[in-house]
Design a protein around this motif. Structure first.
Motif, PDB file in Angstrom:
ATOM      1  N   THR A 162       0.825  -1.218   0.000  1.00 56.29           N
ATOM      2  CA  THR A 162       0.000   0.000   0.000  1.00 56.29           C
ATOM      3  C   THR A 162       0.852   1.257   0.000  1.00 56.29           C
ATOM      4  OG1 THR A 162      -1.780  -1.150   1.174  1.00 56.29           O
ATOM      5  CG2 THR A 162      -1.789   1.269   1.263  1.00 56.29           C
ATOM      6  N   PHE A 163       1.967   1.231   0.736  1.00 54.05           N
ATOM      7  CA  PHE A 163       2.784   2.441   0.888  1.00 54.05           C
ATOM      8  C   PHE A 163       3.974   2.473  -0.065  1.00 54.05           C
ATOM      9  CE2 PHE A 163       0.412   2.266   4.834  1.00 54.05           C
ATOM     10  CZ  PHE A 163       0.024   3.586   4.981  1.00 54.05           C
ATOM     11  N   GLN A 164       3.998   1.567  -1.047  1.00 51.16           N
ATOM     12  CA  GLN A 164       5.035   1.616  -2.079  1.00 51.16           C
ATOM     13  C   GLN A 164       4.667   2.553  -3.224  1.00 51.16           C
ATOM     14  OE1 GLN A 164       8.279   0.155  -2.122  1.00 51.16           O
ATOM     15  NE2 GLN A 164       7.567   0.227   0.000  1.00 51.16           N
ATOM     16  N   PHE A 165       3.415   2.989  -3.264  1.00 54.60           N
ATOM     17  CA  PHE A 165       2.978   3.873  -4.343  1.00 54.60           C
ATOM     18  C   PHE A 165       3.395   5.318  -4.053  1.00 54.60           C
ATOM     19  CE2 PHE A 165      -0.213   0.405  -4.500  1.00 54.60           C
ATOM     20  CZ  PHE A 165       0.049  -0.038  -5.788  1.00 54.60           C
ATOM     21  N   THR A 166       3.412   6.105  -5.130  1.00 53.67           N
ATOM     22  CA  THR A 166       3.700   7.533  -5.008  1.00 53.67           C
ATOM     23  C   THR A 166       2.389   8.285  -4.798  1.00 53.67           C
ATOM     24  OG1 THR A 166       5.580   7.303  -6.497  1.00 53.67           O
ATOM     25  CG2 THR A 166       4.755   9.529  -6.109  1.00 53.67           C
ATOM     26  N   TYR A 167       2.306   9.002  -3.692  1.00 49.84           N
ATOM     27  CA  TYR A 167       1.090   9.759  -3.382  1.00 49.84           C
ATOM     28  C   TYR A 167       1.287  11.209  -3.814  1.00 49.84           C
ATOM     29  CZ  TYR A 167      -0.277   5.649  -0.759  1.00 49.84           C
ATOM     30  OH  TYR A 167      -0.615   4.366  -0.410  1.00 49.84           O
ATOM     31  N   CYS A 168       0.912  11.481  -5.059  1.00 51.09           N
ATOM     32  CA  CYS A 168       1.177  12.798  -5.633  1.00 51.09           C
ATOM     33  C   CYS A 168      -0.093  13.599  -5.913  1.00 51.09           C
ATOM     34  CB  CYS A 168       1.986  12.663  -6.917  1.00 51.09           C
ATOM     35  SG  CYS A 168       1.168  11.663  -8.173  1.00 51.09           S
ATOM     36  N   LYS A 169      -1.269  12.969  -5.819  1.00 49.44           N
ATOM     37  CA  LYS A 169      -2.504  13.703  -6.089  1.00 49.44           C
ATOM     38  C   LYS A 169      -2.824  14.667  -4.944  1.00 49.44           C
ATOM     39  CE  LYS A 169      -4.690  10.126  -8.945  1.00 49.44           C
ATOM     40  NZ  LYS A 169      -5.824   9.185  -9.065  1.00 49.44           N
ATOM     41  N   SER A 170      -2.710  14.160  -3.725  1.00 49.82           N
ATOM     42  CA  SER A 170      -3.008  14.949  -2.537  1.00 49.82           C
ATOM     43  C   SER A 170      -2.569  14.123  -1.329  1.00 49.82           C
ATOM     44  CB  SER A 170      -4.503  15.264  -2.455  1.00 49.82           C
ATOM     45  OG  SER A 170      -4.825  15.867  -1.229  1.00 49.82           O
ATOM     46  N   ASN A 171      -2.557  14.735  -0.164  1.00 49.09           N
ATOM     47  CA  ASN A 171      -2.293  13.978   1.051  1.00 49.09           C
ATOM     48  C   ASN A 171      -3.480  14.039   2.013  1.00 49.09           C
ATOM     49  OD1 ASN A 171      -2.042  16.622   1.876  1.00 49.09           O
ATOM     50  ND2 ASN A 171      -0.331  16.211   3.263  1.00 49.09           N
ATOM     51  N   VAL A 172      -4.651  14.407   1.476  1.00 49.44           N
ATOM     52  CA  VAL A 172      -5.870  14.501   2.280  1.00 49.44           C
ATOM     53  C   VAL A 172      -6.663  13.197   2.133  1.00 49.44           C
ATOM     54  CG1 VAL A 172      -8.007  15.746   2.709  1.00 49.44           C
ATOM     55  CG2 VAL A 172      -5.957  16.993   2.005  1.00 49.44           C
ATOM     56  N   VAL A 173      -6.779  12.437   3.237  1.00 50.22           N
ATOM     57  CA  VAL A 173      -7.486  11.164   3.248  1.00 50.22           C
ATOM     58  C   VAL A 173      -8.922  11.411   3.702  1.00 50.22           C
ATOM     59  CG1 VAL A 173      -7.535   8.817   4.189  1.00 50.22           C
ATOM     60  CG2 VAL A 173      -5.339   9.974   3.808  1.00 50.22           C
ATOM     61  N   ASP A 174      -9.879  11.059   2.855  1.00 47.46           N
ATOM     62  CA  ASP A 174     -11.289  11.278   3.183  1.00 47.46           C
ATOM     63  C   ASP A 174     -11.798  10.152   4.076  1.00 47.46           C
ATOM     64  OD1 ASP A 174     -13.852  12.180   3.317  1.00 47.46           O
ATOM     65  OD2 ASP A 174     -14.349  11.913   1.206  1.00 47.46           O
ATOM     66  N   HIS A 175     -11.291  10.148   5.300  1.00 45.88           N
ATOM     67  CA  HIS A 175     -11.669   9.121   6.262  1.00 45.88           C
ATOM     68  C   HIS A 175     -11.260   9.585   7.646  1.00 45.88           C
ATOM     69  CE1 HIS A 175     -12.870   5.093   7.490  1.00 45.88           C
ATOM     70  NE2 HIS A 175     -13.168   4.803   6.243  1.00 45.88           N
ATOM     71  N   PHE A 176     -11.661   8.815   8.687  1.00 45.73           N
ATOM     72  CA  PHE A 176     -11.270   9.189  10.046  1.00 45.73           C
ATOM     73  C   PHE A 176     -10.062   8.393  10.540  1.00 45.73           C
ATOM     74  CE2 PHE A 176     -14.957   6.299  10.244  1.00 45.73           C
ATOM     75  CZ  PHE A 176     -14.407   5.216  10.916  1.00 45.73           C
ATOM     76  N   PHE A 177      -9.509   7.502   9.684  1.00 42.42           N
ATOM     77  CA  PHE A 177      -8.228   6.854   9.973  1.00 42.42           C
ATOM     78  C   PHE A 177      -7.571   6.504   8.644  1.00 42.42           C
ATOM     79  CE2 PHE A 177     -10.728   3.125   9.144  1.00 42.42           C
ATOM     80  CZ  PHE A 177      -9.852   2.094   8.849  1.00 42.42           C
ATOM     81  N   CYS A 178      -6.371   5.963   8.700  1.00 38.99           N
ATOM     82  CA  CYS A 178      -5.625   5.663   7.467  1.00 38.99           C
ATOM     83  C   CYS A 178      -6.199   4.417   6.803  1.00 38.99           C
ATOM     84  CB  CYS A 178      -4.142   5.480   7.786  1.00 38.99           C
ATOM     85  SG  CYS A 178      -3.291   7.009   8.167  1.00 38.99           S
ATOM     86  N   GLU A 179      -7.330   4.573   6.175  1.00 38.36           N
ATOM     87  CA  GLU A 179      -8.009   3.451   5.527  1.00 38.36           C
ATOM     88  C   GLU A 179      -7.377   3.184   4.166  1.00 38.36           C
ATOM     89  OE1 GLU A 179     -10.723   1.008   3.450  1.00 38.36           O
ATOM     90  OE2 GLU A 179     -10.454   3.100   2.871  1.00 38.36           O
ATOM     91  N   ARG A 180      -7.142   1.908   3.872  1.00 37.29           N
ATOM     92  CA  ARG A 180      -6.365   1.531   2.695  1.00 37.29           C
ATOM     93  C   ARG A 180      -6.993   1.997   1.386  1.00 37.29           C
ATOM     94  NH1 ARG A 180      -4.956  -4.511   2.782  1.00 37.29           N
ATOM     95  NH2 ARG A 180      -7.177  -4.799   2.323  1.00 37.29           N
ATOM     96  N   GLY A 181      -8.289   1.814   1.245  1.00 36.44           N
ATOM     97  CA  GLY A 181      -8.951   2.194   0.001  1.00 36.44           C
ATOM     98  C   GLY A 181      -8.828   3.669  -0.303  1.00 36.44           C
ATOM     99  N   GLN A 182      -8.974   4.506   0.719  1.00 42.54           N
ATOM    100  CA  GLN A 182      -8.875   5.950   0.524  1.00 42.54           C
ATOM    101  C   GLN A 182      -7.435   6.383   0.291  1.00 42.54           C
ATOM    102  OE1 GLN A 182     -11.756   7.625   0.101  1.00 42.54           O
ATOM    103  NE2 GLN A 182     -12.551   5.548   0.351  1.00 42.54           N
ATOM    104  N   LEU A 183      -6.485   5.658   0.858  1.00 44.07           N
ATOM    105  CA  LEU A 183      -5.075   5.944   0.589  1.00 44.07           C
ATOM    106  C   LEU A 183      -4.733   5.655  -0.873  1.00 44.07           C
ATOM    107  CD1 LEU A 183      -3.376   4.465   3.788  1.00 44.07           C
ATOM    108  CD2 LEU A 183      -3.290   6.856   3.070  1.00 44.07           C
ATOM    109  N   LEU A 184      -5.238   4.533  -1.386  1.00 45.41           N
ATOM    110  CA  LEU A 184      -4.948   4.170  -2.770  1.00 45.41           C
ATOM    111  C   LEU A 184      -5.540   5.167  -3.756  1.00 45.41           C
ATOM    112  CD1 LEU A 184      -5.487   0.291  -2.613  1.00 45.41           C
ATOM    113  CD2 LEU A 184      -3.317   1.529  -2.746  1.00 45.41           C
TER     114      LEU A 184
END
Length: 313
Positions: A162-184
């Motif tokens: 999950t954390f091997q990807f590059t997160y370049c779109k934004s760093n705002v997770v639409d959730h109340f915890f680090c949920e995998r689907g919203q991170l992807l």
């Protein structure tokens, strides 16, 4: 927030609504969390101290209650903090990885343990004369150890991937915890293959632990129906009713959350199901296993009497 080529922290969007709505949600979830901690702790204590509950069924129940405390503690305190503090809640990358890993690992351990409890009930109902021989203390200890080890080892690669990807779109997770689907959703890489592998792993873990549960209860129901007396059938079913209720609630919510080919589901959908898994189910656990269990209720009554006598002295 601007686009980031490599996110070192994430901002949790949490729940939508005004500050008044957040305060109502805070009060509600704080109540649920408090009852969860107290209820499951009471179960663990009475299982440890009451001699009538020194059996495999209650040994597993004590571990299940401990897992329920863990899974809600991993999520709820940070969620409550986000409801109290206005604005976005920031979480560093290391904390995000740790939270997701612990959440998934404890959840997986719980699935394996529920399957173990189903097999335990099968042996108790279908092979009562050999129950103490088959489900001896050595076997029970190893079953719990295997559940914990498998739960934590099986989630190392999914979290790493999950954390091997590059997160370049934004760093705002639409959730109340680090949920995998919203991170992807935040990754600008192609996550389709990884999502499919995660789907297969979820199927293996959830469906794989559900199969022995279904098989066990098929034999249990078949055996109970063969008991001639109605009182005998009720007594046999009462030993399984609490676990069966918990299985339906636990598996039902997680099947909707994880067993789907595309992990990046709608945020509101994920939030509701996540609340069922991390808040509602742990909250219901003490009630499910006390209100339908005569031995636990009797142990609780005696515990309350002892506490009252101690306070009078």
């Amino acid at each position: 927030m601007g686009n980031l080529s490599s996110a070192t922290e994430f901002c949790l969007l949490g729940f939508h609504g005004s500050q008044e709505v957040h305060h109502i949600l805070f009060a509600t979830f704080f109540f649920f969390y408090s009852v969860t901690l107290m209820g499951n702790t009471v179960i663990i204590v009475i299982v440890c101290v009451d001699k009538r509950l020194q059996s495999p069924m209650y040994f597993f129940l004590g571990h299940l209650s401990f897992l329920e405390i863990l899974i809600t503690t991993i999520i709820v305190p940070m969620m409550l903090q986000g409801l109290l503090v206005p604005g976005l809640q920031t979480i560093i990358l290391t904390a995000c990885v740790t939270q997701l890993f612990l959440y998934l690992s404890v959840g997986t351990t719980e699935f394996v343990l529920m399957a173990v409890m189903a097999v335990d009930r099968y042996v108790a109902v279908c092979n009562p004369l050999r129950y103490n021989i088959i489900m001896n203390s050595h076997t029970c200890t190893w079953l719990v150890i295997v559940s914990w080890v498998f739960g934590f080892l099986s989630e190392i690669w999914p979290v790493y991937a999950t954390f091997q990807f590059t997160y370049c779109k934004s760093n705002v997770v639409d959730h109340f915890f680090c949920e995998r689907g919203q991170l992807l959703k935040l990754s600008c890489d192609d996550t389709l293959l990884t999502e499919f592998i995660l789907f297969l792993m979820a199927v293996f873990i959830i469906i794989g632990s559900l199969i022995p549960t279904i098989v066990s209860y098929t034999y249990i129901i078949s055996t109970i129906l063969k008991i001639p007396s109605a009182s005998g059938r009720r007594k046999a079913f009462s030993t399984c009713a609490s676990h069966f209720t918990f299985v339906v609630i636990g598996y039902g919510s997680c099947l909707f959350l994880y067993v789907k080919p595309k992990q990046t589901q709608a945020a509101e959908y994920n939030k509701i199901v996540s609340l069922l898994v991390s808040v509602v189910t742990p909250f219901l656990n003490p009630f499910i296993f006390t209100l339908r269990n005569d031995k636990v209720k009797e142990a609780l009554r005696e515990g309350v009497k002892r506490c009252c006598q101690f306070l009078k002295v």
